[in-house]
Design an enzyme around this catalytic site. Sequence first.
Site, PDB file in Angstrom:
ATOM      1  N   ASN A   1      28.769 131.391  10.916  1.00  8.25           N
ATOM      2  CA  ASN A   1      29.719 132.038   9.999  1.00  8.25           C
ATOM      3  C   ASN A   1      30.021 133.451  10.477  1.00  8.25           C
ATOM      4  OD1 ASN A   1      31.275 132.342   7.571  1.00  8.25           O
ATOM      5  ND2 ASN A   1      29.591 133.541   6.704  1.00  8.25           N
TER       6      ASN A   1
ATOM      7  N   HIS B   1      31.015 137.179   8.857  1.00  5.26           N
ATOM      8  CA  HIS B   1      31.033 137.896   7.581  1.00  5.26           C
ATOM      9  C   HIS B   1      31.612 139.295   7.809  1.00  5.26           C
ATOM     10  CE1 HIS B   1      29.917 138.912   3.529  1.00  5.26           C
ATOM     11  NE2 HIS B   1      29.460 140.057   3.986  1.00  5.26           N
TER      12      HIS B   1
END
Length: 193
Positions: free
Chosen positions: A108, A110
């Site tokens: 991911n 962020h």
Amino acid sequence: MVNIAVFASGSGSNFERIVKAKEGREASNYSVKLLIADKKDAFAIERAKKLGIKNIFIDPKGFSSKFEFESKIIEILKMEAIDFIVLAGYMRIISSNLLNEYPNRIINIHPAYLPEFPGKDGISDAFEAGVKETGVTIHFVDSGVDTGEIIYQERLNIDSEWDLNKLKEEIHKIEHRIYPMVLTKLFEKGENK
Ligand code: GRF
């Protein structure tokens, strides 16, 4: 060659960069096989069509549970022989079904310097807090919210003249530069194992 599926819920600018870096040969060891979107109107789907990338909208509302929803996703990922899942603005928590299927293989990005400002509003939370610096983090996904092992981080100084939009723009610039690069490096390591 590592086969990746990108998951997105919104604009998909990171998805587009990951695809274009590959086309531009900045990144050469992965292949973007698929975009999975959980929102029908995600602009990422339009980008995928333009880029000629297979795209699938899976409506979470069509399933009786998160387990069923993720089981459907797993079925599709298996059919496409996906090795890694790359989240790019995917606004849904990944649960144990998918995590167990892809251990340490879900990544991911962020828009803050974790563990600072986790959660869905990383950019505005940093802005509102009035901090002098924030950043971007790329990490493995675990069962928590933005808590997985950090792969790469970059700091960004917040100029006192900037408004929230300017900060968003600067964060995205970093994201677009580092995401394809970090993925390529990570997959290189994997291939050398
Ligand atoms: C990015 O800021 C990313 O860090 C966050 O969601 C945003 C997605 O932007 N997880 P986009 O859809 O790639 O334009």
